[in-house]
Design a protein around this motif. Structure first.
Motif, PDB file in Angstrom:
ATOM      1  N   GLU A  70      38.920  53.928  49.864  1.00 26.08           N
ATOM      2  CA  GLU A  70      38.155  55.273  50.084  1.00 26.08           C
ATOM      3  C   GLU A  70      37.117  55.890  50.119  1.00 26.08           C
ATOM      4  N   ARG A  71      36.207  55.525  48.715  1.00 29.36           N
ATOM      5  CA  ARG A  71      35.055  56.656  48.220  1.00 29.36           C
ATOM      6  C   ARG A  71      33.952  55.589  49.316  1.00 29.36           C
ATOM      7  N   MET A  72      34.197  54.031  48.824  1.00 31.66           N
ATOM      8  CA  MET A  72      33.278  53.108  49.352  1.00 31.66           C
ATOM      9  C   MET A  72      33.506  52.834  50.739  1.00 31.66           C
ATOM     10  N   LYS A  73      34.317  53.746  51.400  1.00 34.15           N
ATOM     11  CA  LYS A  73      34.691  52.967  53.163  1.00 34.15           C
ATOM     12  C   LYS A  73      34.591  51.772  53.125  1.00 34.15           C
ATOM     13  N   CYS A  74      35.352  50.583  52.099  1.00 31.70           N
ATOM     14  CA  CYS A  74      35.160  49.230  52.016  1.00 31.70           C
ATOM     15  C   CYS A  74      36.090  48.273  52.865  1.00 31.70           C
ATOM     16  N   LYS A  75      35.867  47.639  54.163  1.00 33.33           N
ATOM     17  CA  LYS A  75      36.676  47.332  54.954  1.00 33.33           C
ATOM     18  C   LYS A  75      36.529  45.832  54.681  1.00 33.33           C
ATOM     19  N   VAL A  76      35.307  45.268  54.434  1.00 30.62           N
ATOM     20  CA  VAL A  76      34.901  44.161  54.009  1.00 30.62           C
ATOM     21  C   VAL A  76      34.735  43.385  52.469  1.00 30.62           C
ATOM     22  N   LEU A  77      35.689  43.374  51.909  1.00 33.12           N
ATOM     23  CA  LEU A  77      35.579  42.532  50.415  1.00 33.12           C
ATOM     24  C   LEU A  77      35.193  41.576  50.107  1.00 33.12           C
ATOM     25  N   VAL A  78      34.184  40.819  49.478  1.00 31.54           N
ATOM     26  CA  VAL A  78      34.548  39.597  49.236  1.00 31.54           C
ATOM     27  C   VAL A  78      34.151  39.102  47.509  1.00 31.54           C
ATOM     28  N   VAL A  79      35.017  38.495  46.908  1.00 33.54           N
ATOM     29  CA  VAL A  79      35.308  38.682  45.047  1.00 33.54           C
ATOM     30  C   VAL A  79      35.668  36.870  44.742  1.00 33.54           C
ATOM     31  N   GLY A  80      34.411  36.646  43.639  1.00 36.77           N
ATOM     32  CA  GLY A  80      35.248  34.940  43.027  1.00 36.77           C
ATOM     33  C   GLY A  80      37.120  35.623  42.982  1.00 36.77           C
ATOM     34  N   GLU A  81      37.117  34.040  42.998  1.00 36.90           N
ATOM     35  CA  GLU A  81      38.517  34.037  42.852  1.00 36.90           C
ATOM     36  C   GLU A  81      38.880  34.366  41.071  1.00 36.90           C
ATOM     37  N   ASN A  82      38.204  34.085  40.081  1.00 37.95           N
ATOM     38  CA  ASN A  82      39.039  34.912  38.858  1.00 37.95           C
ATOM     39  C   ASN A  82      38.173  36.303  38.787  1.00 37.95           C
ATOM     40  N   TYR A  83      38.384  37.415  39.541  1.00 41.17           N
ATOM     41  CA  TYR A  83      37.497  38.231  39.808  1.00 41.17           C
ATOM     42  C   TYR A  83      38.848  39.107  39.451  1.00 41.17           C
ATOM     43  N   HIS A  84      38.077  40.276  37.600  1.00 43.45           N
ATOM     44  CA  HIS A  84      38.984  41.330  37.496  1.00 43.45           C
ATOM     45  C   HIS A  84      38.511  42.725  37.595  1.00 43.45           C
ATOM     46  N   PHE A  85      39.572  43.276  37.307  1.00 46.34           N
ATOM     47  CA  PHE A  85      38.845  44.582  37.269  1.00 46.34           C
ATOM     48  C   PHE A  85      40.184  45.826  37.193  1.00 46.34           C
ATOM     49  N   GLY A  86      39.377  47.092  36.404  1.00 44.97           N
ATOM     50  CA  GLY A  86      40.370  47.541  35.987  1.00 44.97           C
ATOM     51  C   GLY A  86      41.245  48.165  34.763  1.00 44.97           C
ATOM     52  N   SER A  87      41.072  48.926  34.013  1.00 40.50           N
ATOM     53  CA  SER A  87      41.757  48.872  32.522  1.00 40.50           C
ATOM     54  C   SER A  87      42.246  48.444  32.421  1.00 40.50           C
ATOM     55  N   ASN A  88      41.588  47.432  31.640  1.00 39.71           N
ATOM     56  CA  ASN A  88      42.579  46.064  30.915  1.00 39.71           C
ATOM     57  C   ASN A  88      42.073  45.046  31.423  1.00 39.71           C
ATOM     58  N   ARG A  89      41.572  45.112  32.216  1.00 40.32           N
ATOM     59  CA  ARG A  89      41.125  43.536  33.634  1.00 40.32           C
ATOM     60  C   ARG A  89      42.556  43.653  34.311  1.00 40.32           C
ATOM     61  N   ALA A  90      43.203  44.405  34.084  1.00 37.79           N
ATOM     62  CA  ALA A  90      44.816  44.200  35.075  1.00 37.79           C
ATOM     63  C   ALA A  90      44.817  43.707  36.125  1.00 37.79           C
ATOM     64  N   GLY A  91      43.447  44.511  37.054  1.00 39.60           N
ATOM     65  CA  GLY A  91      43.603  43.870  38.227  1.00 39.60           C
ATOM     66  C   GLY A  91      42.951  42.696  38.733  1.00 39.60           C
ATOM     67  N   ASN A  92      43.016  41.469  39.868  1.00 43.98           N
ATOM     68  CA  ASN A  92      42.660  40.457  40.285  1.00 43.98           C
ATOM     69  C   ASN A  92      43.543  40.044  42.052  1.00 43.98           C
ATOM     70  N   TYR A  93      42.685  39.418  42.554  1.00 40.80           N
ATOM     71  CA  TYR A  93      42.904  38.878  43.950  1.00 40.80           C
ATOM     72  C   TYR A  93      44.017  38.989  44.598  1.00 40.80           C
ATOM     73  N   GLU A  94      44.928  38.260  43.418  1.00 39.22           N
ATOM     74  CA  GLU A  94      46.252  38.912  44.158  1.00 39.22           C
ATOM     75  C   GLU A  94      46.066  40.240  44.383  1.00 39.22           C
ATOM     76  N   MET A  95      46.001  40.783  43.816  1.00 35.35           N
ATOM     77  CA  MET A  95      46.205  42.536  43.847  1.00 35.35           C
ATOM     78  C   MET A  95      45.482  43.084  45.074  1.00 35.35           C
ATOM     79  N   LEU A  96      44.150  42.367  44.294  1.00 37.74           N
ATOM     80  CA  LEU A  96      43.178  43.099  45.999  1.00 37.74           C
ATOM     81  C   LEU A  96      43.637  43.030  47.273  1.00 37.74           C
ATOM     82  N   ARG A  97      43.848  41.830  47.290  1.00 36.58           N
ATOM     83  CA  ARG A  97      44.310  41.059  48.755  1.00 36.58           C
ATOM     84  C   ARG A  97      45.793  41.801  49.288  1.00 36.58           C
TER      85      ARG A  97
END
Length: 246
Positions: free
Chosen positions: A39-66
């Motif tokens: 929403e804020r970045m208005k992203c339409k295409v996002l490229v990440v590494g297959e082992n990318y983690h994000f969010g508090s306690n690194r709870a997010g991963n690629y499958e969640m993003l997809r």
């Protein structure tokens, strides 16, 4: 298809509007992806590494993003990990190689020689008095520098490359106090204050040292210049030479 904002603008928004404080660190993976990236970045295409983690306690991963991307009309692409000598290539691994003065491994993982961009500034002109005039640059303060010392380098200026010797340090022989990046360029005799240079680092030659006299420093610079010429004429450099000529 509209893509994400350029990384430079991403970084500016993140740093200026979302400083890495306790609140930011505690952001949930869902809020980070949906509210910030989509929403804020208005992203339409996002490229990440297959082992990318994000969010508090690194709870997010690629499958969640997809999955979230599918729900919000964002295409998420995973890039497979790259291996070097049997281990995954990562920014932290490359940084450690630079800290360990292992430029050969760092450059192999980067696939191009590590480099510093900077603007030429006026120095003390000591080099000119001892036969080795140098160009001094102000590199970006957030750039990771290799350890203080002397390196075999190649500098790009106005579309042409110049071999040279680069010193990173404080010039302890003449009681320097500020870190500078200064390069003695072979076969170069121009005044280029205010111009931008790109310096590529190929080989570590020696650590920073305080010499007993300026004469001793002059002799050592001559030795380092010969070492650099020998490196760029050696089989060790052939790999990079072949890549650069493609």
């Amino acid at each position: 298809m509209k893509s994400c904002l350029p990384w430079s603008r991403w970084a500016w928004i993140l740093i200026s509007e979302y400083p890495f404080d306790e609140e930011f660190a505690s952001m949930s993976a869902n809020d980070f992806a949906v509210k910030l990236l989509f929403e804020r970045m208005k992203c339409k295409v996002l490229v990440v590494g297959e082992n990318y983690h994000f969010g508090s306690n690194r709870a997010g991963n690629y499958e969640m993003l997809r999955r979230l991307g599918e729900e919000h009309g964002v295409k998420v692409i995973a890039v497979p990990s790259v291996q070097y000598e049997g281990e995954r290539v990562s920014s932290s691994r490359i940084r450690q190689c630079l800290i360990d003065k292992d430029l050969e491994s760092a450059n192999s993982m980067l696939t191009v020689p590590y480099f510093i961009l900077g603007t030429v500034k006026e120095g003390k002109k000591l080099g000119r008095t001892i036969g080795f005039p140098t160009v001094n640059i102000e590199a970006h303060p957030l750039k990771l520098f290799p350890p203080n010392g002397v390196y075999a380098t190649k500098t790009l200026y106005e579309g042409k490359y110049y071999y040279g010797v680069t010193n990173i340090g404080k010039n302890p022989t003449v009681n320097g106090t500020q870190k500078i990046v200064e390069t003695y360029l072979f076969d170069f005799n121009k005044m280029i204050y205010g111009e931008e240079l790109q310096i590529f680092f190929y080989k570590f030659l020696r650590s920073e040292k305080k010499f007993e006299s300026v004469d001793e420093l002059q002799a050592q610079i001559a030795v380092n210049a010969e070492q650099t010429r020998a490196y760029f004429a050696s089989a060790e450099y052939e790999h990079w030479k072949a890549e650069e000529e493609k």
